[in-house]
Every structure is written in structure tokens, then in C-alpha cells.
Scaffold this motif. Structure first.
Motif, PDB file in Angstrom:
ATOM      1  N   ASN A 131       0.570  -1.188   0.107  1.00 44.10           N
ATOM      2  CA  ASN A 131      -0.034   0.018  -0.179  1.00 44.10           C
ATOM      3  C   ASN A 131       0.763   1.062   0.029  1.00 44.10           C
ATOM      4  N   LEU A 132       0.586   1.498  -1.455  1.00 43.40           N
ATOM      5  CA  LEU A 132       2.309   2.969  -1.346  1.00 43.40           C
ATOM      6  C   LEU A 132       1.579   4.042  -0.071  1.00 43.40           C
ATOM      7  N   ALA A 133      -0.075   4.518   0.192  1.00 46.23           N
ATOM      8  CA  ALA A 133      -0.168   5.689   0.686  1.00 46.23           C
ATOM      9  C   ALA A 133       0.607   4.981   2.408  1.00 46.23           C
ATOM     10  N   GLN A 134       0.508   3.749   3.109  1.00 50.05           N
ATOM     11  CA  GLN A 134       0.739   3.883   4.014  1.00 50.05           C
ATOM     12  C   GLN A 134       2.491   3.425   3.971  1.00 50.05           C
ATOM     13  N   THR A 135       2.831   3.052   3.179  1.00 52.11           N
ATOM     14  CA  THR A 135       4.914   3.385   2.770  1.00 52.11           C
ATOM     15  C   THR A 135       5.243   4.173   3.186  1.00 52.11           C
ATOM     16  N   ARG A 136       4.503   5.546   2.673  1.00 57.84           N
ATOM     17  CA  ARG A 136       4.721   6.474   2.466  1.00 57.84           C
ATOM     18  C   ARG A 136       4.262   6.970   3.682  1.00 57.84           C
ATOM     19  N   GLN A 137       3.016   6.827   4.019  1.00 62.51           N
ATOM     20  CA  GLN A 137       3.733   7.339   6.000  1.00 62.51           C
ATOM     21  C   GLN A 137       3.952   6.437   6.549  1.00 62.51           C
ATOM     22  N   ILE A 138       4.995   5.432   6.408  1.00 63.56           N
ATOM     23  CA  ILE A 138       5.379   5.150   7.985  1.00 63.56           C
ATOM     24  C   ILE A 138       6.936   6.115   6.855  1.00 63.56           C
ATOM     25  N   LEU A 139       7.644   5.946   6.205  1.00 64.47           N
ATOM     26  CA  LEU A 139       8.581   6.361   5.488  1.00 64.47           C
ATOM     27  C   LEU A 139       8.891   8.123   6.208  1.00 64.47           C
ATOM     28  N   LEU A 152      18.787   5.446   9.185  1.00 63.54           N
ATOM     29  CA  LEU A 152      17.686   5.620   9.061  1.00 63.54           C
ATOM     30  C   LEU A 152      17.433   4.197   7.813  1.00 63.54           C
ATOM     31  N   LEU A 153      18.386   4.133   7.703  1.00 64.60           N
ATOM     32  CA  LEU A 153      18.483   2.972   6.702  1.00 64.60           C
ATOM     33  C   LEU A 153      17.818   1.967   7.483  1.00 64.60           C
ATOM     34  N   GLU A 154      18.806   1.407   8.510  1.00 68.23           N
ATOM     35  CA  GLU A 154      17.862   1.134   9.320  1.00 68.23           C
ATOM     36  C   GLU A 154      16.860   1.005  10.601  1.00 68.23           C
ATOM     37  N   ASN A 155      16.359   1.836  10.610  1.00 65.92           N
ATOM     38  CA  ASN A 155      14.948   2.175  10.750  1.00 65.92           C
ATOM     39  C   ASN A 155      13.970   2.013   9.667  1.00 65.92           C
ATOM     40  N   ILE A 156      14.525   2.344   8.864  1.00 63.55           N
ATOM     41  CA  ILE A 156      13.110   1.837   8.345  1.00 63.55           C
ATOM     42  C   ILE A 156      12.785   0.689   7.496  1.00 63.55           C
ATOM     43  N   LYS A 157      14.191  -0.199   7.588  1.00 63.92           N
ATOM     44  CA  LYS A 157      13.632  -1.733   7.432  1.00 63.92           C
ATOM     45  C   LYS A 157      12.617  -1.815   8.244  1.00 63.92           C
ATOM     46  N   VAL A 158      13.675  -1.428   9.501  1.00 58.45           N
ATOM     47  CA  VAL A 158      12.860  -2.493  11.071  1.00 58.45           C
ATOM     48  C   VAL A 158      11.285  -2.007  10.850  1.00 58.45           C
ATOM     49  N   ALA A 159      10.752  -0.605  10.336  1.00 63.23           N
ATOM     50  CA  ALA A 159       9.262   0.075  10.571  1.00 63.23           C
ATOM     51  C   ALA A 159       8.571  -1.066   9.135  1.00 63.23           C
ATOM     52  N   LEU A 160       9.479  -1.331   8.015  1.00 67.34           N
ATOM     53  CA  LEU A 160       8.765  -2.060   6.969  1.00 67.34           C
ATOM     54  C   LEU A 160       8.395  -3.042   7.556  1.00 67.34           C
ATOM     55  N   ASP A 161       9.685  -4.057   8.393  1.00 65.47           N
ATOM     56  CA  ASP A 161       8.921  -4.803   8.507  1.00 65.47           C
ATOM     57  C   ASP A 161       7.553  -5.613   9.221  1.00 65.47           C
ATOM     58  N   GLU A 162       8.138  -4.172  10.361  1.00 66.24           N
ATOM     59  CA  GLU A 162       7.157  -4.428  11.442  1.00 66.24           C
ATOM     60  C   GLU A 162       5.094  -4.367  11.247  1.00 66.24           C
ATOM     61  N   ALA A 163       5.338  -3.544   9.607  1.00 67.12           N
ATOM     62  CA  ALA A 163       4.176  -2.909   9.482  1.00 67.12           C
ATOM     63  C   ALA A 163       3.678  -4.521   7.992  1.00 67.12           C
ATOM     64  N   GLY A 164       4.436  -5.269   7.285  1.00 70.13           N
ATOM     65  CA  GLY A 164       5.095  -5.740   6.646  1.00 70.13           C
ATOM     66  C   GLY A 164       4.581  -5.920   5.092  1.00 70.13           C
ATOM     67  N   ILE A 165       5.167  -4.816   5.291  1.00 70.39           N
ATOM     68  CA  ILE A 165       4.991  -4.523   3.481  1.00 70.39           C
ATOM     69  C   ILE A 165       6.507  -4.999   2.957  1.00 70.39           C
ATOM     70  N   GLU A 166       6.834  -5.628   2.089  1.00 68.98           N
ATOM     71  CA  GLU A 166       7.866  -6.569   1.397  1.00 68.98           C
ATOM     72  C   GLU A 166       8.772  -5.741   1.288  1.00 68.98           C
ATOM     73  N   ILE A 167      10.048  -5.991   0.726  1.00 70.39           N
ATOM     74  CA  ILE A 167      10.800  -5.652   0.444  1.00 70.39           C
ATOM     75  C   ILE A 167      12.340  -6.590  -0.506  1.00 70.39           C
ATOM     76  N   PRO A 168      11.457  -6.241  -2.033  1.00 72.18           N
ATOM     77  CA  PRO A 168      12.286  -7.270  -2.507  1.00 72.18           C
ATOM     78  C   PRO A 168      13.473  -7.578  -2.968  1.00 72.18           C
ATOM     79  N   GLY A 176       8.856   9.816  -2.423  1.00 71.74           N
ATOM     80  CA  GLY A 176       7.879  10.048  -3.554  1.00 71.74           C
ATOM     81  C   GLY A 176       8.087   8.827  -4.155  1.00 71.74           C
ATOM     82  N   VAL A 177       7.530   8.376  -5.634  1.00 69.72           N
ATOM     83  CA  VAL A 177       8.061   6.979  -6.255  1.00 69.72           C
ATOM     84  C   VAL A 177       8.633   7.920  -7.370  1.00 69.72           C
ATOM     85  N   SER A 178      10.034   6.977  -7.474  1.00 70.07           N
ATOM     86  CA  SER A 178      10.494   7.396  -8.549  1.00 70.07           C
ATOM     87  C   SER A 178      11.002   6.194  -9.941  1.00 70.07           C
ATOM     88  N   GLU A 179      10.463   5.432  -9.704  1.00 73.72           N
ATOM     89  CA  GLU A 179      10.675   4.244 -10.356  1.00 73.72           C
ATOM     90  C   GLU A 179       9.583   2.965 -10.938  1.00 73.72           C
TER      91      GLU A 179
END
Length: 276
Positions: free
Chosen positions: A188-196, A244-260, A215-218
Motif C-alpha cells: 500500500n503506497l499511501a501506508q508506505t509513504r506514511q511509515i517513511l 535511517l536505513l536501519e530504522n526504515i527496514k525495521v518499520a517496514l518489517d513491522e508493518a508487513g511491507i515486503e522489500i523485494p 515519492g515514487v521515483s521508478e
């Protein structure tokens, strides 16, 4: 043998006089070298008290020492009885020949003067020159000394610096961090943007008076790439970058958002074994 003995006997006074002059000339060289060092260091201290930049101080110090020691050599040679005017002419001719042979060194000297005059960086700045990144320690007559992140000393000819691209990371008080975060197409891009945005806003080192770009770049082959661009003080760049890299990874994992990430599929053909 008798001829040599007779010549020494006849010119004994002359030899003693020349020996004394030679000894005095050697003393002049040693004392002059010491005084040249003291004068150059004295000039450096005066410039330091006047809060002149360290790069200028090191350059002027080495230049003053070179000029003072050259004058010392001329005085010593003059004391031996040589004609200094002829010596200057000889030195001039030799200097021309040496200058043609050492064009690279003269170019480095001229480049050192340019670096001091235009000051694209100063001592303590973090720069990238000639493919080397490090902190500027000294700008000398012919070269510049850098200290790399792993505490190595790298000496770069001044000509190579002025002849290439100079990147000064310390020239401005603030820098922008450019992160690219890839998430799954199912996210969910809206959720992802909010988490970031939340992760960035929680870091107190991120400058609040500067806009943060998210914002989405690609639309890549296997991920949606989102840029995260906060502003920080130049000295906080790398600590904030890593955090920031570490905290973003942790936050996305907690939200169940996959980093391919790349997957490897292996297919085994069993036709030959089935036939047997």
C-alpha cells in the motif's frame, strides 16, 4: 711525490685559509638551516595567531623555509670566495635546464599557488579529488595531504587536483541524504509513504525547516522504488544515513511491507531418470 709535497708546502697558508673558509661555510649551512626552520615556524605561528587557514599556513611555511635555505646556500658559497654574480647566472641557466626537465614539479608548484589563492577547500574539509576521498590535512608546495576514512595518508600532486574535478562535501553547512527504498508491488503506497515520513520525522537530527521529499521515483522490474530525501547538517550526514536505513527496514518489517530481493529458481529435469 716530491712535487706534491713541495706544492703543499708552498701553498700551506692558502690551504689552511681555504680549510677555515670551508669549515665556516659548513657551519653557515647548518646554522642557516636551523634559522630557516625557526623563521618558517615563526611565520607559521604569527599566521596561526591571526587565525589564517591551516592550508595557507602550511604552504607559506614550506615556501619561506625553501627561500631562506636557498639564501643560506648562496651566502655559504659566497664565503668560499666564489663570485656570486657569476653564480647567479650559472644558477639561472641551470634553473632553466632543470625547469624544462621538471615541468611536472613546476606545474605542481603553480597548482599549489592556485589552490591557496582560490581556496576550493581548506584544512579539515572532507573532499574527493583524483578519485580519493578524505580530510584535507595540509596543502604543501607540490602536493596536498589527505587522511582517508580508514586513517591512511594519501599524498596527491597539486597538478592532479587542479586538473580534475574537486568535490568539497564540507563547503556547505547542510547536505541532502538521498535514499532509494524498494517495496513490493503489492504494498500500500499511501501506508508506505506514511511509515517513511514517520521514521524521518522521529530523527531529531533531520532539519525541520527543510522539506523532506518522499515519492515514487521508478517502477522497476520487481519493486516500486521510493526516494526519501531529508536534509541534515553536513557533520551528521553519515550517522543519519545509516540510522535511517536501519530504522526504515525495521518499520517496514513491522508493518508487513515486503522489500523485494532477487530470488533464484532451480528446475531439475528428471526425464532421463524416469526413462531408466
Amino acid at each position: 711525490m716530491d712535487t706534491v709535497v713541495n706544492w703543499l708546502s708552498e701553498n700551506q697558508d692558502l690551504l689552511i685559509n681555504f680549510g677555515i673558509k670551508l669549515a665556516v661555510a659548513i657551519i653557515i649551512v647548518f646554522v642557516g638551516k636551523l634559522l630557516s626552520r625557526l623563521v618558517s615556524r615563526g611565520v607559521a605561528k604569527v599566521l596561526s595567531h591571526k587565525q589564517v587557514d591551516k592550508t595557507v599556513i602550511s604552504f607559506v611555511e614550506s615556501l619561506v623555509y625553501g627561500l631562506a635555505f636557498t639564501l643560506t646556500l648562496i651566502v655559504a658559497i659566497s664565503h668560499l670566495g666564489f663570485n656570486t654574480s657569476s653564480l647567479v647566472a650559472i644558477v639561472g641557466a641551470a634553473g632553466l635546464a632543470i625547469g624544462l626537465a621538471l615541468q611536472g614539479s613546476l606545474s605542481n608548484f603553480a597548482s599549489g599557488v592556485l589552490l591557496i589563492s582560490f581556496r576550493p577547500f581548506k584544512a579539515g574539509d572532507f573532499v574527493e579529488v583524483s578519485g580519493v576521498a578524505g580530510i584535507v590535512e595540509e596543502v604543501l608546495i607540490f602536493s596536498t595531504k589527505l587522511r582517508t576514512g580508514d586513517n591512511k595518508t594519501v599524498i596527491i600532486p597539486n597538478g592532479a587536483i587542479t586538473g580534475g574535478t574537486i568535490t568539497n562535501y564540507s563547503a556547505k553547512p547542510t547536505r541532502r541524504i538521498d535514499l532509494v527504498i524498494g517495496v513490493s508491488y503489492d504494498a500500500n503506497l499511501a501506508q508506505t509513504r506514511q511509515i517513511l515520513a514517520d521514521v524521518v520525522s522521529k530523527d531529531e537530527r533531520v532539519l525541520k525547516d527543510q522539506d523532506v521529499t518522499i515519492g515514487v521515483s521508478e517502477l522497476a522490474d520487481s519493486s516500486v522504488n521510493i526516494v526519501v530525501r531529508p536534509w541534515v547538517k553536513s557533520g551528521d550526514y553519515w550517522p543519519v544515513y545509516f540510522d535511517l536505513l536501519e530504522n526504515i527496514k525495521v518499520a517496514l518489517d513491522e508493518a508487513g511491507i515486503e522489500i523485494p530481493y532477487p530470488h533464484l529458481s532451480v528446475q531439475v529435469n528428471n526425464e532421463s531418470s524416469n526413462e531408466n
